[in-house]
Write a protein that holds these residues in place. Structure first.
Motif, PDB file in Angstrom:
ATOM      1  N   GLU A   6      36.515  48.247  52.494  1.00 30.33           N
ATOM      2  CA  GLU A   6      36.616  46.820  52.833  1.00 30.33           C
ATOM      3  C   GLU A   6      36.732  46.030  51.526  1.00 30.33           C
ATOM      4  N   VAL A   7      37.952  45.627  51.231  1.00 27.18           N
ATOM      5  CA  VAL A   7      38.182  44.796  50.042  1.00 27.18           C
ATOM      6  C   VAL A   7      38.226  43.365  50.536  1.00 27.18           C
ATOM      7  N   SER A   8      37.368  42.493  50.004  1.00 25.75           N
ATOM      8  CA  SER A   8      37.434  41.116  50.505  1.00 25.75           C
ATOM      9  C   SER A   8      37.314  40.075  49.399  1.00 25.75           C
ATOM     10  N   GLY A   9      38.246  39.137  49.451  1.00 24.67           N
ATOM     11  CA  GLY A   9      38.247  37.994  48.527  1.00 24.67           C
ATOM     12  C   GLY A   9      38.286  38.370  47.064  1.00 24.67           C
ATOM     13  N   VAL A  10      39.050  39.428  46.745  1.00 20.93           N
ATOM     14  CA  VAL A  10      39.058  39.923  45.367  1.00 20.93           C
ATOM     15  C   VAL A  10      40.133  39.224  44.534  1.00 20.93           C
ATOM     16  N   SER A  11      39.757  38.820  43.340  1.00 24.16           N
ATOM     17  CA  SER A  11      40.715  38.220  42.403  1.00 24.16           C
ATOM     18  C   SER A  11      40.586  38.859  41.036  1.00 24.16           C
ATOM     19  N   VAL A  12      41.730  39.010  40.362  1.00 24.12           N
ATOM     20  CA  VAL A  12      41.758  39.562  39.004  1.00 24.12           C
ATOM     21  C   VAL A  12      42.657  38.676  38.155  1.00 24.12           C
ATOM     22  N   ILE A  20      45.770  39.319  40.961  1.00 28.80           N
ATOM     23  CA  ILE A  20      45.261  39.538  42.322  1.00 28.80           C
ATOM     24  C   ILE A  20      44.562  38.261  42.731  1.00 28.80           C
ATOM     25  N   ASN A  21      44.948  37.726  43.889  1.00 30.48           N
ATOM     26  CA  ASN A  21      44.514  36.392  44.269  1.00 30.48           C
ATOM     27  C   ASN A  21      43.883  36.394  45.656  1.00 30.48           C
ATOM     28  N   ASN A  22      42.563  36.457  45.691  1.00 33.54           N
ATOM     29  CA  ASN A  22      41.841  36.387  46.965  1.00 33.54           C
ATOM     30  C   ASN A  22      42.351  37.444  47.957  1.00 33.54           C
ATOM     31  N   LEU A  23      42.428  38.675  47.478  1.00 36.50           N
ATOM     32  CA  LEU A  23      42.987  39.779  48.267  1.00 36.50           C
ATOM     33  C   LEU A  23      41.937  40.391  49.198  1.00 36.50           C
ATOM     34  N   SER A  24      42.319  40.542  50.464  1.00 37.03           N
ATOM     35  CA  SER A  24      41.443  41.211  51.430  1.00 37.03           C
ATOM     36  C   SER A  24      42.235  42.282  52.166  1.00 37.03           C
ATOM     37  N   ILE A  25      41.752  43.519  52.096  1.00 36.65           N
ATOM     38  CA  ILE A  25      42.398  44.633  52.805  1.00 36.65           C
ATOM     39  C   ILE A  25      41.301  45.528  53.366  1.00 36.65           C
ATOM     40  N   VAL A  61      34.092  44.913  47.100  1.00 40.75           N
ATOM     41  CA  VAL A  61      34.750  46.160  47.512  1.00 40.75           C
ATOM     42  C   VAL A  61      33.657  47.053  48.083  1.00 40.75           C
ATOM     43  N   LEU A  62      33.651  47.193  49.414  1.00 43.38           N
ATOM     44  CA  LEU A  62      32.575  47.939  50.072  1.00 43.38           C
ATOM     45  C   LEU A  62      33.112  49.243  50.644  1.00 43.38           C
ATOM     46  N   TRP A  63      32.260  50.262  50.615  1.00 38.56           N
ATOM     47  CA  TRP A  63      32.695  51.623  50.914  1.00 38.56           C
ATOM     48  C   TRP A  63      31.736  52.338  51.865  1.00 38.56           C
ATOM     49  N   ASN A  69      28.513  49.179  47.531  1.00 38.55           N
ATOM     50  CA  ASN A  69      29.311  48.303  46.681  1.00 38.55           C
ATOM     51  C   ASN A  69      29.945  49.120  45.558  1.00 38.55           C
ATOM     52  N   LEU A  70      31.281  49.215  45.562  1.00 40.83           N
ATOM     53  CA  LEU A  70      31.945  50.028  44.529  1.00 40.83           C
ATOM     54  C   LEU A  70      32.057  49.286  43.212  1.00 40.83           C
ATOM     55  N   LEU A  71      31.943  47.955  43.248  1.00 46.26           N
ATOM     56  CA  LEU A  71      32.075  47.192  42.011  1.00 46.26           C
ATOM     57  C   LEU A  71      30.881  47.510  41.111  1.00 46.26           C
ATOM     58  N   GLY A  72      31.191  47.759  39.869  1.00 46.75           N
ATOM     59  CA  GLY A  72      30.111  48.098  38.951  1.00 46.75           C
ATOM     60  C   GLY A  72      29.894  49.591  38.838  1.00 46.75           C
ATOM     61  N   MET A  73      30.514  50.374  39.735  1.00 43.76           N
ATOM     62  CA  MET A  73      30.398  51.839  39.613  1.00 43.76           C
ATOM     63  C   MET A  73      31.463  52.355  38.658  1.00 43.76           C
ATOM     64  N   SER A  74      31.151  53.438  37.950  1.00 48.21           N
ATOM     65  CA  SER A  74      32.119  54.004  37.006  1.00 48.21           C
ATOM     66  C   SER A  74      33.243  54.682  37.775  1.00 48.21           C
ATOM     67  N   GLU A  75      34.367  54.917  37.097  1.00 48.50           N
ATOM     68  CA  GLU A  75      35.503  55.596  37.739  1.00 48.50           C
ATOM     69  C   GLU A  75      35.087  56.977  38.244  1.00 48.50           C
ATOM     70  N   SER A  76      34.282  57.691  37.456  1.00 46.60           N
ATOM     71  CA  SER A  76      33.912  59.046  37.886  1.00 46.60           C
ATOM     72  C   SER A  76      32.951  59.002  39.074  1.00 46.60           C
ATOM     73  N   ALA A  77      32.075  58.002  39.115  1.00 48.25           N
ATOM     74  CA  ALA A  77      31.160  57.872  40.264  1.00 48.25           C
ATOM     75  C   ALA A  77      31.947  57.535  41.531  1.00 48.25           C
ATOM     76  N   ILE A  78      32.976  56.715  41.385  1.00 45.04           N
ATOM     77  CA  ILE A  78      33.814  56.356  42.542  1.00 45.04           C
ATOM     78  C   ILE A  78      34.586  57.586  43.022  1.00 45.04           C
ATOM     79  N   ALA A  79      35.102  58.381  42.088  1.00 45.52           N
ATOM     80  CA  ALA A  79      35.799  59.619  42.462  1.00 45.52           C
ATOM     81  C   ALA A  79      34.841  60.541  43.204  1.00 45.52           C
ATOM     82  N   ARG A  80      33.623  60.652  42.717  1.00 49.91           N
ATOM     83  CA  ARG A  80      32.624  61.520  43.363  1.00 49.91           C
ATOM     84  C   ARG A  80      32.242  61.001  44.750  1.00 49.91           C
TER      85      ARG A  80
END
Ligand code: ADP
Length: 246
Positions: A6-12, A20-25, A61-63, A69-80
């Protein structure tokens, strides 16, 4: 089908530019999803956010069922956590055989359960045979990966990712550079893989997307412009203006 990602209201923002402008998928499990859109729409950055490579300025970004919450997790932790990514260019170990490539991918799979499950060679061999069958490379198991066709290398890499048992597989332009027969095989492979997990495909080839026969998300300027069946989104006037009509 419940939401897995659940990606919601994400901007980069990159140097003041809002990529990325207020993206929700929202992606279900299982699900096959195609993400399309013009160059610079934010497709790659979307995948970078989900895999932890790029950190958004805002949004969530919820999983999984626990809404981790995937935000703040490292790339390897997300892969795991169960998110695999295939980049456009195949990266297999060319000097190793197909069997050795799959065996390596199995050994790399982390987690205590795997240590138990693949303790014996027999179990590993059975799993390798199963994966080879799934990607259509059973006959090629003893072959050197470097001698495979471009399409076969792509399938092998998908097999190596499947060896990790991802719950979500992100695939960047799998059909690029493939022959029509290879594209057909890739369609079948991804459709089968998406029966038991989520598979998100970035693709430009509209014929390929039609064959995937799945829900399509159209990105434009970092947001969702349209979402639905391919027929639905291709009839959307804004989609025609910014993407199809060029
Ligand atoms: P797509 O994959 O849809 O072609 P991208 O996600 O690669 O689009 O890019 C979205 C926008 O963000 C583009 O305008 C691109 O130039 C910009 N962008 C992407 N990554 C960076 C970066 N690391 N630094 C600056 N701008 C970037």
């Amino acid at each position: 089908m419940s939401a897995l990602l659940e990606v919601s209201g994400v901007s980069v923002t990159f140097d003041g530019f809002r990529a990325i402008n207020n993206l929700s998928i929202s992606i279900g499990e299982p699900e096959l999803r195609a993400v399309i859109g013009p160059n610079g729409a934010g497709k790659t950055t979307f995948m970078d956010i989900v895999t932890g490579k790029t950190r958004p300025d805002e949004g969530r970004v919820l999983w999984g069922e626990a809404s981790q919450n995937l935000l703040g997790m490292s790339e390897s932790a997300i892969a795991r956590a169960g998110i695999g990514r295939k980049f456009q260019k195949p990266t297999v170990f060319e000097d190793q055989t197909v069997r050795e490539n799959l065996a390596m991918a199995l050994r790399n799979k982390r987690g205590p359960l795997n240590v138990l499950f693949y303790k014996t060679n027999r179990q590993a061999r059975a799993r390798i045979a199963e994966l080879a069958d799934e990607i259509g490379l059973s006959d090629a198991l003893p072959r050197r990966a470097g001698d495979l066709s471009h399409g076969q290398k792509q399938w092998l890499e998908i097999g190596m990712l499947l060896a990790q048992d991802p719950r979500l597989l992100l695939v960047d332009e799998p059909a690029a550079g493939m022959t029509p027969a290879e594209r057909e095989h890739t369609t079948e492979l991804l459709t089968r893989a998406a029966k038991t997990r989520a598979v998100v495909v970035i693709e430009h080839d509209m014929e390929f997307i039609r064959r995937l026969n799945c829900k399509v998300t159209v990105l434009h300027e970092g947001s969702v412009l349209a979402e639905g069946s391919l027929d639905h989104v291709t009839q959307n006037q804004e989609v025609i203006d910014v993407y199809l009509g060029r």
